[in-house]
Design a protein around this motif. Structure first.
Motif, PDB file in Angstrom:
ATOM      1  N   GLU A  18      49.731  41.158  46.309  1.00 28.16           N
ATOM      2  CA  GLU A  18      48.866  40.270  45.526  1.00 28.16           C
ATOM      3  C   GLU A  18      47.704  41.035  44.884  1.00 28.16           C
ATOM      4  OE1 GLU A  18      48.877  36.483  45.720  1.00 28.16           O
ATOM      5  OE2 GLU A  18      50.947  36.706  46.364  1.00 28.16           O
ATOM      6  N   LEU A  19      47.144  41.988  45.610  1.00 27.42           N
ATOM      7  CA  LEU A  19      46.031  42.774  45.060  1.00 27.42           C
ATOM      8  C   LEU A  19      46.504  43.631  43.888  1.00 27.42           C
ATOM      9  CD1 LEU A  19      44.238  43.862  48.368  1.00 27.42           C
ATOM     10  CD2 LEU A  19      43.319  42.328  46.632  1.00 27.42           C
ATOM     11  N   LYS A  20      47.694  44.218  44.038  1.00 28.42           N
ATOM     12  CA  LYS A  20      48.255  45.038  42.949  1.00 28.42           C
ATOM     13  C   LYS A  20      48.481  44.175  41.710  1.00 28.42           C
ATOM     14  CE  LYS A  20      50.474  49.024  44.953  1.00 28.42           C
ATOM     15  NZ  LYS A  20      51.690  49.793  45.123  1.00 28.42           N
ATOM     16  N   GLN A  21      49.037  42.975  41.959  1.00 28.55           N
ATOM     17  CA  GLN A  21      49.313  42.035  40.856  1.00 28.55           C
ATOM     18  C   GLN A  21      48.026  41.633  40.143  1.00 28.55           C
ATOM     19  OE1 GLN A  21      51.467  38.528  42.057  1.00 28.55           O
ATOM     20  NE2 GLN A  21      53.376  39.692  42.154  1.00 28.55           N
ATOM     21  N   LEU A  22      46.975  41.414  40.920  1.00 29.01           N
ATOM     22  CA  LEU A  22      45.692  41.002  40.360  1.00 29.01           C
ATOM     23  C   LEU A  22      45.179  42.036  39.353  1.00 29.01           C
ATOM     24  CD1 LEU A  22      43.027  39.243  40.426  1.00 29.01           C
ATOM     25  CD2 LEU A  22      42.287  40.697  42.298  1.00 29.01           C
TER      26      LEU A  22
END
Lengths: 151, 133
Positions: A18-22
């Motif tokens: 999720e952090l990478k996607q953000l």
């Protein structure tokens, strides 16, 4: 490896994704590495490769004040989104989030402070999707694991 | 005689006390609690009640933006001596020092990225003796 640490690793995998996607969605920025560590009431996250191309160009051309201002603003915009991600992924309420970035080292660090009072209730309240995400449907409560992980 | 290396816990406690004293000396305001967690080549430091009364009153009276700005500038000003202090206590160079504070909660978070793992010895835990063993 016990069941709790297994669940924690699953949880970390979701958190990292999720952090990478953000960063990808918001800034079109590919993070090179994510490290996290959980303590009694806090989560420490280190994100490497957070500085965008425009910021790098500004820094290279000695626009120090502007690049600092841009980064401070970006951090303030991203901060509540990191808070949301952590709260969606982990069964804790976040009471505070502190983050800072060094442009030269291309690194962002964040300390997330949890409210742990209602931990068991929070786990029980998780909806089905969250439980599936955490792999918590077999009734094992995700626990804090002191191991360090990288993505 | 060789000096005895501290345990990780001792080093964390020593660092917490030094940081508490540092803020008292530098800003005339002592944080109520400082927690240091050493892991690998990193230290996470959390300071509770770290915001001075000046910033608190600004924030309370609707000058939140200014209070936050003052805090950022104070963090910027105290960063080099704080870095030096941490390096002296743990005996390792710091590659990066990340620092942020929230005036609303009065909390400050610091992450120090170290060049090496600090030299500590394993803690001596008392082994449990089963009754009748």
């Amino acid at each position: 490896m016990n069941a709790n640490s297994h669940h924690f690793r699953q949880l970390q995998t979701v958190l990292f994704r999720e952090l990478k996607q953000l960063y990808k969605q918001q800034l079109n920025q590919e993070l090179s590495q994510i490290t996290c560590r959980v303590f009694e009431k806090s989560l420490v996250i280190l994100l490497e490769g957070t500085i965008t191309q425009p910021e790098r160009i500004l820094a290279e051309h000695q626009n120090t004040n502007l690049v600092k201002k841009v980064r401070e603003s970006l951090d303030r915009i991203i901060q509540p989104q990191i808070k949301n991600i952590v709260e969606n992924v982990m069964p804790f309420k976040v009471v505070d989030i502190l983050s800072d970035t060094t442009i030269e080292n291309n690194c962002t660090g964040a300390i997330v402070i949890f409210e742990l009072e209602n931990y068991s209730e929070n786990v029980a309240k998780l909806n089905k999707t969250q439980r599936q995400k955490l792999g918590a449907d077999d009734g094992v409560t995700p626990a804090l694991d002191p191991s360090i992980n990288k993505a | 005689m060789k000096p005895v290396k501290p345990t990780r816990g001792q080093l964390e406690r020593q660092l917490s006390q030094s940081i508490q004293a540092f803020y008292r000396e530098q800003l005339g305001h002592q944080p109520s609690k400082v927690t240091c967690q050493l892991f690998d080549t990193k230290i996470a430091i959390i300071l509770e009640d770290s915001v001075t009364p000046t910033e608190q009153i600004l924030n309370k009276e609707g000058q939140r933006e200014l209070a936050q700005q003052v805090r950022s500038s104070l963090d910027e000003a105290t960063r080099p001596p704080l870095k030096k202090l941490i390096e002296e206590v743990i005996g390792t160079k710091i590659l990066d020092l990340l620092c942020d504070a929230t005036v609303d909660t009065g909390r400050t978070g610091i992450i120090a990225i170290l060049a090496d793992t600090p030299d500590t010895r394993p803690s001596e835990k008392l082994s449990k003796v089963e009754p009748g063993a």
